[in-house]
Design a protein around this motif. Structure first.
Motif, PDB file in Angstrom:
ATOM      1  N   ARG A  32      -2.739  -1.686   8.153  1.00 28.62           N
ATOM      2  CA  ARG A  32      -3.073  -0.675   7.155  1.00 28.62           C
ATOM      3  C   ARG A  32      -2.387  -1.000   5.820  1.00 28.62           C
TER       4      ARG A  32
ATOM      5  N   HIS B 295      -4.823  -1.462   2.719  1.00 29.10           N
ATOM      6  CA  HIS B 295      -4.869  -0.329   1.804  1.00 29.10           C
ATOM      7  C   HIS B 295      -3.773  -0.303   0.741  1.00 29.10           C
ATOM      8  N   ILE B 296      -2.724  -1.103   0.939  1.00 33.12           N
ATOM      9  CA  ILE B 296      -1.658  -1.124  -0.067  1.00 33.12           C
ATOM     10  C   ILE B 296      -1.650  -2.476  -0.793  1.00 33.12           C
TER      11      ILE B 296
ATOM     12  N   PRO C 235      -5.685  -3.993  -2.178  1.00 27.56           N
ATOM     13  CA  PRO C 235      -6.257  -3.371  -3.385  1.00 27.56           C
ATOM     14  C   PRO C 235      -5.490  -3.737  -4.652  1.00 27.56           C
ATOM     15  N   GLN C 236      -4.216  -4.061  -4.518  1.00 23.62           N
ATOM     16  CA  GLN C 236      -3.441  -4.443  -5.699  1.00 23.62           C
ATOM     17  C   GLN C 236      -3.561  -5.937  -5.991  1.00 23.62           C
TER      18      GLN C 236
ATOM     19  N   ARG D 261      -3.658  -2.163 -11.991  1.00 20.50           N
ATOM     20  CA  ARG D 261      -2.789  -1.521 -11.005  1.00 20.50           C
ATOM     21  C   ARG D 261      -3.387  -1.504  -9.609  1.00 20.50           C
ATOM     22  N   GLY D 262      -4.608  -1.975  -9.494  1.00 13.36           N
ATOM     23  CA  GLY D 262      -5.221  -2.031  -8.174  1.00 13.36           C
ATOM     24  C   GLY D 262      -6.496  -1.217  -8.123  1.00 13.36           C
ATOM     25  N   LEU D 263      -7.325  -1.514  -7.128  1.00 13.63           N
ATOM     26  CA  LEU D 263      -8.568  -0.769  -6.948  1.00 13.63           C
ATOM     27  C   LEU D 263      -8.194   0.640  -6.504  1.00 13.63           C
ATOM     28  N   SER D 264      -8.642   1.620  -7.294  1.00 11.27           N
ATOM     29  CA  SER D 264      -8.069   2.940  -7.089  1.00 11.27           C
ATOM     30  C   SER D 264      -8.565   3.609  -5.820  1.00 11.27           C
ATOM     31  N   LEU D 265      -7.667   4.302  -5.167  1.00  8.07           N
ATOM     32  CA  LEU D 265      -7.960   5.068  -3.964  1.00  8.07           C
ATOM     33  C   LEU D 265      -7.595   6.515  -4.228  1.00  8.07           C
TER      34      LEU D 265
ATOM     35  N   PRO E 272       0.576   2.406  -6.882  1.00 11.72           N
ATOM     36  CA  PRO E 272       0.021   2.619  -8.223  1.00 11.72           C
ATOM     37  C   PRO E 272      -1.484   2.833  -8.232  1.00 11.72           C
ATOM     38  N   HIS E 273      -2.169   2.404  -7.162  1.00  9.92           N
ATOM     39  CA  HIS E 273      -3.624   2.505  -7.136  1.00  9.92           C
ATOM     40  C   HIS E 273      -4.088   3.774  -6.440  1.00  9.92           C
ATOM     41  N   MET E 274      -3.136   4.623  -6.063  1.00 14.62           N
ATOM     42  CA  MET E 274      -3.480   5.868  -5.382  1.00 14.62           C
ATOM     43  C   MET E 274      -3.074   7.051  -6.251  1.00 14.62           C
TER      44      MET E 274
ATOM     45  N   ARG F  23      -2.873  11.394  -3.039  1.00 15.04           N
ATOM     46  CA  ARG F  23      -3.121  10.381  -2.010  1.00 15.04           C
ATOM     47  C   ARG F  23      -1.807   9.698  -1.590  1.00 15.04           C
TER      48      ARG F  23
ATOM     49  N   GLU G   7      -1.440   9.679   2.454  1.00 13.66           N
ATOM     50  CA  GLU G   7      -1.768   8.425   3.131  1.00 13.66           C
ATOM     51  C   GLU G   7      -1.010   8.267   4.463  1.00 13.66           C
TER      52      GLU G   7
ATOM     53  N   TYR H  20      -2.817   9.335 -11.655  1.00 15.64           N
ATOM     54  CA  TYR H  20      -2.221   8.131 -11.067  1.00 15.64           C
ATOM     55  C   TYR H  20      -0.778   8.008 -11.555  1.00 15.64           C
TER      56      TYR H  20
END
Ligand SMILES: Nc1ncnc2c1ncn2[C@@H]1O[C@H](COP(=O)(O)OP(=O)(O)OP(=O)(O)O)[C@@H](O)[C@H]1O
Ligand SMILES: [Mg+2]
Lengths: 230, 271
Positions: free
Chosen positions: A139, A143-144, A147-148, A225-229, B116-118, B122, B126, B159
């Motif tokens: 995970r 998910h961490i 995406p970054q 900063r990464g694909l946003s979630l 940073p992307h959440m 979230r 998570e 964010y």
């Protein structure tokens, strides 16, 4: 005549116009080889990257050595190996596939470094925070970390896509009829090299500019900063 | 000692919740924790102070299982942290044991380490959803409660980079709390903040210190704050506890020369 298309040598303009569709046939092969080679490079690079970060050095070192070997030798050697040596062991692949495979193998050495660099560039604090929160390693990766890493990885891969396209003419030596090879044959048969070669150069220039703009677009529009979630 | 008494001992509340028993941590030849003995009682608020490199962060990182130890045993809630029991023996712990032990601890990092992307919310949901298996709606509700506690309900959908450092660290605290830890570890939670933002974070930590059950281990250079919230101050020097005691004793009447020198340097740095 080539690919069933006649050329018109009445004037330079007519010649250029008449060979254009012939060159497009070659272009299709060039683009196919680019795309197939690129996907092989993406997949193989992933495997190499995984092997290079394996927990044991008995896997890591051979993978690193292989990467170095591929990187430090000309593409032509990989190509000759696949084209001439594999058949000695009873494995004969069609010329196109051999060529695409050689491109894929060559560029997997680079893509594997892109993946690795992209993953390692994600701050170590991110892994530590994920661990402190007890997120499972899988995970954490999907998910961490990923995406970054992706926004750094994609533009770099795009640059290699362009490089692969520019390397496709090498496949001509194993009889793949890509665009530059087609242009040379037109020259051989008509005695006029200037126009077909210039046109191929022009087509390459246009494609490269388009691709570079695409890469630059990705570079500025993918969130750093990464694909946003949500 | 048989297993039954051991387990009863472990659950008895008079036992320390954290216990370092001659713990050694080395980086190469450099000894960072030098046969450290250290205990924290349930619900106790302990502040660790000491010079740079004395091993303060390492103590927290060992507890959070971010840094393995070389020797000795760490106990959390009576259970060995980096070991597991096999009969009478202690063997190095496997990942499932570490996972189980980790769930008792929450950590707040100096650099926040928010994802940073959440979105802020979230960030808070998570792990509860993925690790504790709480359903999303429930996790969000609880996340919003935590945001209310740290005064950030209006920032839920932003964010991290859209927040000030102080706000980010408050989210960091809420994120750790979302896992309902028994022990909260704070590693210099305000050191990366502009001075004017320190207060809002300290206020959140102060309100946590009022919670009776929560054990807190805090590394900070905010001596005034440490004095207010701590039950005990531990002065670390070269990987050991050089001196420890009630805040009023340590701050007004330190016994050790090293402690005096350290406190003098941090309390009036202009001298
Ligand atoms: N990953 C590492 N590799 C090598 N040495 C390390 C590593 N982490 C910490 N150290 C060393 O261990 C010693 C103790 O580090 P630690 O971070 O616990 O100190 P600290 O008391 O928190 O100091 P500070 O006040 O500067 O945060 C330091 O000398 C540090 O250089
Ligand atoms: Mg530290």
């Amino acid at each position: 005549m080539f690919f069933g298309i006649e050329w018109d040598t009445s004037s330079q303009w007519a010649f250029a116009v008449s060979i254009f569709p012939i060159l497009l046939h070659g272009l299709v092969i060039t683009l196919e080889a680019t795309v197939v080679g690129f996907f092989i490079a993406l997949a193989l690079g992933l495997v190499l990257a995984a092997l290079k970060s394996a927990p044991t050095r008995f896997i890591r070192w051979p993978a690193k050595l292989l990467t170095e070997f591929i990187r430090d030798t000309p593409l032509l050697i990989q190509l000759f190996f696949l084209f001439y040596v594999l058949p000695e062991f009873g494995l004969t692949l069609p010329a196109f596939l051999t060529g695409a495979l050689a491109l894929g193998v060559q560029y997997s050495a680079y893509t594997s470094e892109v993946y690795r660099g992209g993953l390692e560039a994600v701050a170590s604090g991110q892994r530590e925070a994920a661990r402190a929160l007890n997120l499972a390693p899988a995970r954490t990766f999907t998910h961490i970390i990923l995406p970054q890493a992706i926004p750094r990885i994609i533009p770099a891969l795009g640059n290699y896509l362009v490089s692969i396209m520019k390397d496709v003419p090498v496949l001509g030596v194993v009889t793949v009829l890509e665009m530059l090879g087609v242009a040379r044959i037109i020259g051989d048969r008509t005695g006029g090299y200037l126009i077909p070669l210039t046109m191929v150069g022009g087509i390459y220039l246009i494609l490269t500019i388009i691709a570079s703009l695409g890469v630059r677009y990705l570079d500025t529009h993918l969130p750093k900063r990464g694909l946003s979630l949500k | 000692m048989n297993n039954a008494t051991e387990i009863r001992d472990a659950t008895e509340s008079s036992d320390p919740i954290i216990k370092f028993d001659k713990v050694v941590k080395r980086f190469g030849d450099h000894v960072v924790l030098d046969e450290l003995d250290f205990e924290v009682q349930r619900g106790e608020k302990v502040t660790i102070i000491g010079p740079s490199g004395s091993g303060k962060s390492t103590v927290l990182r060992v507890l959070m299982t971010l840094e393995p130890i070389n020797d000795g045993v760490v106990y959390v809630g009576g259970e060995p942290l980096w070991h597991q029991r096999r009969g009478d023996e202690l063997i190095p712990a496997g990942e499932p044991h570490l996972r189980e032990m980790r769930s008792h601890m929450g950590m707040v990092f100096q650099q926040f380490n928010l994802f940073p992307h959440m979105t802020v919310l979230r960030n808070l949901t998570e792990a509860p959803v993925q690790v504790l298996g709480i359903n999303k709606a429930e996790a969000k509700k609880r996340g919003m409660e935590l945001l209310e506690m740290v005064g950030l309900t209006d920032q839920a959908d932003k964010y991290p980079h859209q927040l000030s450092g102080g706000q980010q660290q408050r989210v960091g605290i809420a994120r750790a709390l979302a896992m309902r830890p028994k022990v909260m570890l704070f590693d210099e939670p305000t050191s990366a903040l502009d001075p004017e933002l320190v207060g809002e974070v300290l206020n959140v930590i102060r309100s946590l210190a009022d919670e009776h059950d929560l054990t807190m281990l805090l590394v900070t250079h905010e001596m005034h704050f440490a004095r207010q919230v701590s039950d005990r101050i531990c002065f670390f020097d070269q990987g050991r506890i050089k001196e420890q005691g009630k805040p009023e004793d340590i701050f007004t009447a330190p016994k050790e020369e090293r402690t005096k020198a350290f406190l003098k340097a941090v309390l009036d740095p202009d001298d």
